[in-house]
Design a protein around this motif. Sequence first.
Motif, PDB file in Angstrom:
ATOM      1  N   UNK A  14       0.805  -1.223   0.000  1.00 50.48           N
ATOM      2  CA  UNK A  14       0.000   0.000   0.000  1.00 50.48           C
ATOM      3  C   UNK A  14       0.838   1.273   0.000  1.00 50.48           C
ATOM      4  N   UNK A  15       0.193   2.377   0.338  1.00 50.21           N
ATOM      5  CA  UNK A  15       0.887   3.671   0.283  1.00 50.21           C
ATOM      6  C   UNK A  15       2.007   3.727   1.328  1.00 50.21           C
ATOM      7  N   UNK A  16       3.251   3.985   0.899  1.00 49.95           N
ATOM      8  CA  UNK A  16       4.373   3.980   1.846  1.00 49.95           C
ATOM      9  C   UNK A  16       4.295   5.094   2.884  1.00 49.95           C
ATOM     10  N   UNK A  17       3.465   6.119   2.632  1.00 52.57           N
ATOM     11  CA  UNK A  17       3.346   7.201   3.617  1.00 52.57           C
ATOM     12  C   UNK A  17       2.272   6.897   4.660  1.00 52.57           C
ATOM     13  N   UNK A  18       1.548   5.799   4.489  1.00 49.95           N
ATOM     14  CA  UNK A  18       0.478   5.453   5.417  1.00 49.95           C
ATOM     15  C   UNK A  18       0.879   4.330   6.359  1.00 49.95           C
ATOM     16  N   UNK A  19      -0.137   3.663   6.919  1.00 50.64           N
ATOM     17  CA  UNK A  19       0.139   2.605   7.910  1.00 50.64           C
ATOM     18  C   UNK A  19       0.341   1.228   7.275  1.00 50.64           C
ATOM     19  N   UNK A  20       0.293   1.161   5.937  1.00 47.08           N
ATOM     20  CA  UNK A  20       0.416  -0.133   5.250  1.00 47.08           C
ATOM     21  C   UNK A  20       1.619  -0.953   5.692  1.00 47.08           C
ATOM     22  N   UNK A  21       2.845  -0.398   5.581  1.00 50.62           N
ATOM     23  CA  UNK A  21       4.017  -1.204   5.966  1.00 50.62           C
ATOM     24  C   UNK A  21       3.940  -1.676   7.425  1.00 50.62           C
ATOM     25  N   UNK A  22       3.455  -0.818   8.305  1.00 55.44           N
ATOM     26  CA  UNK A  22       3.360  -1.187   9.734  1.00 55.44           C
ATOM     27  C   UNK A  22       2.369  -2.333   9.954  1.00 55.44           C
ATOM     28  N   UNK A  23       1.180  -2.241   9.349  1.00 50.36           N
ATOM     29  CA  UNK A  23       0.196  -3.311   9.614  1.00 50.36           C
ATOM     30  C   UNK A  23       0.588  -4.611   8.923  1.00 50.36           C
ATOM     31  N   UNK A  24       1.330  -4.500   7.820  1.00 54.54           N
ATOM     32  CA  UNK A  24       1.805  -5.740   7.171  1.00 54.54           C
ATOM     33  C   UNK A  24       2.821  -6.419   8.093  1.00 54.54           C
ATOM     34  N   UNK A  25       3.810  -5.665   8.573  1.00 53.59           N
ATOM     35  CA  UNK A  25       4.829  -6.265   9.462  1.00 53.59           C
ATOM     36  C   UNK A  25       4.176  -6.822  10.726  1.00 53.59           C
ATOM     37  N   UNK A  26       3.195  -6.110  11.219  1.00 56.27           N
ATOM     38  CA  UNK A  26       2.563  -6.539  12.459  1.00 56.27           C
ATOM     39  C   UNK A  26       1.678  -7.775  12.246  1.00 56.27           C
ATOM     40  N   UNK A  27       0.921  -7.795  11.143  1.00 55.77           N
ATOM     41  CA  UNK A  27       0.078  -8.975  10.873  1.00 55.77           C
ATOM     42  C   UNK A  27       0.947 -10.215  10.669  1.00 55.77           C
ATOM     43  N   UNK A  28       2.079 -10.036  10.002  1.00 52.89           N
ATOM     44  CA  UNK A  28       2.913 -11.195   9.679  1.00 52.89           C
ATOM     45  C   UNK A  28       3.647 -11.765  10.894  1.00 52.89           C
ATOM     46  N   UNK A  29       3.602 -11.043  11.995  1.00 51.26           N
ATOM     47  CA  UNK A  29       4.202 -11.581  13.223  1.00 51.26           C
ATOM     48  C   UNK A  29       3.339 -12.715  13.792  1.00 51.26           C
ATOM     49  N   UNK A  30       2.114 -12.836  13.298  1.00 49.35           N
ATOM     50  CA  UNK A  30       1.221 -13.909  13.758  1.00 49.35           C
ATOM     51  C   UNK A  30       1.667 -15.231  13.116  1.00 49.35           C
ATOM     52  N   UNK A  31       2.140 -16.163  13.929  1.00 50.98           N
ATOM     53  CA  UNK A  31       2.722 -17.392  13.370  1.00 50.98           C
ATOM     54  C   UNK A  31       1.700 -18.226  12.588  1.00 50.98           C
ATOM     55  N   UNK A  32       0.391 -18.052  12.914  1.00 52.75           N
ATOM     56  CA  UNK A  32      -0.635 -18.833  12.203  1.00 52.75           C
ATOM     57  C   UNK A  32      -0.667 -18.479  10.724  1.00 52.75           C
ATOM     58  N   UNK A  33      -0.380 -17.228  10.417  1.00 54.41           N
ATOM     59  CA  UNK A  33      -0.404 -16.820   9.007  1.00 54.41           C
ATOM     60  C   UNK A  33       0.697 -17.554   8.239  1.00 54.41           C
ATOM     61  N   UNK A  34       1.874 -17.640   8.850  1.00 54.53           N
ATOM     62  CA  UNK A  34       2.986 -18.362   8.203  1.00 54.53           C
ATOM     63  C   UNK A  34       2.651 -19.844   8.016  1.00 54.53           C
ATOM     64  N   UNK A  35       1.899 -20.386   8.962  1.00 53.88           N
ATOM     65  CA  UNK A  35       1.540 -21.814   8.861  1.00 53.88           C
ATOM     66  C   UNK A  35       0.555 -22.081   7.723  1.00 53.88           C
ATOM     67  N   UNK A  36      -0.325 -21.088   7.479  1.00 52.86           N
ATOM     68  CA  UNK A  36      -1.453 -21.352   6.577  1.00 52.86           C
ATOM     69  C   UNK A  36      -1.213 -21.046   5.110  1.00 52.86           C
ATOM     70  N   UNK A  37      -0.192 -20.245   4.807  1.00 52.10           N
ATOM     71  CA  UNK A  37      -0.003 -19.888   3.389  1.00 52.10           C
ATOM     72  C   UNK A  37       1.459 -19.591   3.104  1.00 52.10           C
ATOM     73  N   UNK A  38       1.792 -19.571   1.815  1.00 53.19           N
ATOM     74  CA  UNK A  38       3.113 -19.096   1.386  1.00 53.19           C
ATOM     75  C   UNK A  38       2.905 -17.682   0.884  1.00 53.19           C
ATOM     76  N   UNK A  39       3.353 -16.713   1.647  1.00 57.96           N
ATOM     77  CA  UNK A  39       3.123 -15.340   1.210  1.00 57.96           C
ATOM     78  C   UNK A  39       4.418 -14.676   0.755  1.00 57.96           C
TER      79      UNK A  39
END
Length: 352
Positions: A14-39
Motif C-alpha cells: 500500500x501507500x508507503x506514507x500510510x500505515x500499510x508497511x506497519x500493519x503488514x509487518x505486524x500482521x505477519x508476526x502472527x505465526x498462524x499466518x505463516x503456517x497457513x499460506x506461502x506469502x
Amino acid sequence: MELKKRPKIAIATGDPAGIGPEIVLSALADSKIKENCDFTVIGTRTLLEKTFTQLRQTRTDLCEPDSFPIIDLPTSLTQISLGQGNAASGEASYQYLETAINLTLEGTFQGIVTAPIAKSAWKAAGYNYPGQTEVLAEKSQTKQYGMIFVGKSPYTGWILRTLLATTHIPLNQVSQVLTPELMTQKLELLIRSLQTDFGIKNPQIAIASLNPHSGEQGQIGTEEIDWMNSWFLEQQKNYPQVNLKGLIPPDTMWVTPGVAWYRDFVNSKPADAYLALYHDQGLIPVKLMAFDEAVNTTIGLPFIRTSPDHGTAFDIAGKGIARNASMKAAINLCVELTEKRFNQSYSGALSY
Ligand SMILES: NC(=O)C1=CN([C@@H]2O[C@H](COP(=O)(O)OP(=O)(O)OC[C@H]3O[C@@H](n4cnc5c(N)ncnc54)[C@H](O)[C@@H]3O)[C@@H](O)[C@H]2O)C=CC1
Ligand SMILES: NCC(=O)COP(=O)(O)O
C-alpha cells in the motif's frame, strides 16, 4: 488450477506514507499466518526495514523483514513523507499493486491482499482510478465485479456480508448510476459469489431501498415507485431458490444485523448478505459494527483479492499504534477463499 501446496498469496504494502508497511509487518508476526499460506510481500525493502527499526521501539509485534520473501520495488525514501501521500507514494503503491496483479495473472500467486492506498496520491502520480478494485478488474479483464465487506463478529461469531451496488462516485450521481441493469448485475454477482465463494446454496439477501422510508409512496423520493419496486418483484421471480428481502428502508435494514453482531444471531435471523446501494449507506453500519474485523473483498475476479476495510490512516502513520486486526482478517479470508476456489480436494468448512 489445482493447488498442490498451501495458497500462494501476494501482499502489496500500500501507500508507503500510510500505515500499510506497519500493519503488514505486524500482521505477519502472527505465526498462524505463516503456517497457513506461502506469502510474498511486494513493497520496498528499505522502507520495510526502516519501518521495522523505527517502530520496534514502540511495539513488539513486528515481523523482521529479513524473515520473509520480498519482491523489492525500490523507491527513493527521501521523497516519501510519512503521513502525507504524494506523487512518489502514489507511484510506489500503484507499482506494488500492478506487480501483484501481473504475477498473479501469470500464475505465481492465487490471491492478493492489498494494504490501503490513497486515491489522491494515485491522482498526483497520474493514475486516475477510483480505487484498487478498478485496477484489478481492468488488468484481469473482468467486466462484472463487486466490492463486498465481510466481517466475523467477535461477540457472536455471526458473519456480516455487505455488497455495495455503487462505490466511489459522488452522492449526487448515485440516483443516475443506479439502474435496473446495474442492480441486476450486482445481485447476480452476489448470488454467484455467496454460492461459490462462501458455499451458501440458498442464500437470504436483504436489499435496501434508496430513499428515507423507501420514499414513503413517492413523497420523499420516487425511485422506488419509478422502477425499484417492480425490479425487486421481478428478481424474486427470477431467483426462486434465493430468499430476497426488500426493499428495506435503509435505516431499519441495519437493526437486525446489529442485534446479530452484538447479541444473538440465532433468534434475530439476519440475512446472509446485505445489498447497499451506495458507499456510505453500506459502510457507515459496517464500520460502526466491524471496523476492526471487516475485510474488503473484490468478487468476480479470476483470483481472490482482499484488503482491510480501513484506509491509509495518515494521521497515525509512523506512531506505532495502528491496529492490525483488519489486515490479519484480510490475509486469513484470502487464504480461506483461495483454498476453497483452487484446491479441489478442499473440504473444510469456511469460517467466513
Ligand atoms: N482499501 C483501501 O485502499 C482504502 C483506502 N482509503 C484511502 O485512505 C485515505 C484515508 O481515508 P480516511 O477516510 O481518512 O480513512 P482511514 O480509514 O484511513 O482513517 C479513518 C480513521 O480511522 C483511523 N484508523 C484507520 N485504520 C486504522 C487502524 N488500522 N488502526 C487504528 N486506527 C485506524 C485513522 O487513524 C483515522 O482516524 C484516503 O485517501 C482513502 O482513499 C480508504 C479506505 C480504504
Ligand atoms: N471505501 C473502500 C475503499 O476505498 C476501498 O477501495 P479499493 O482500493 O479496494 O478499490
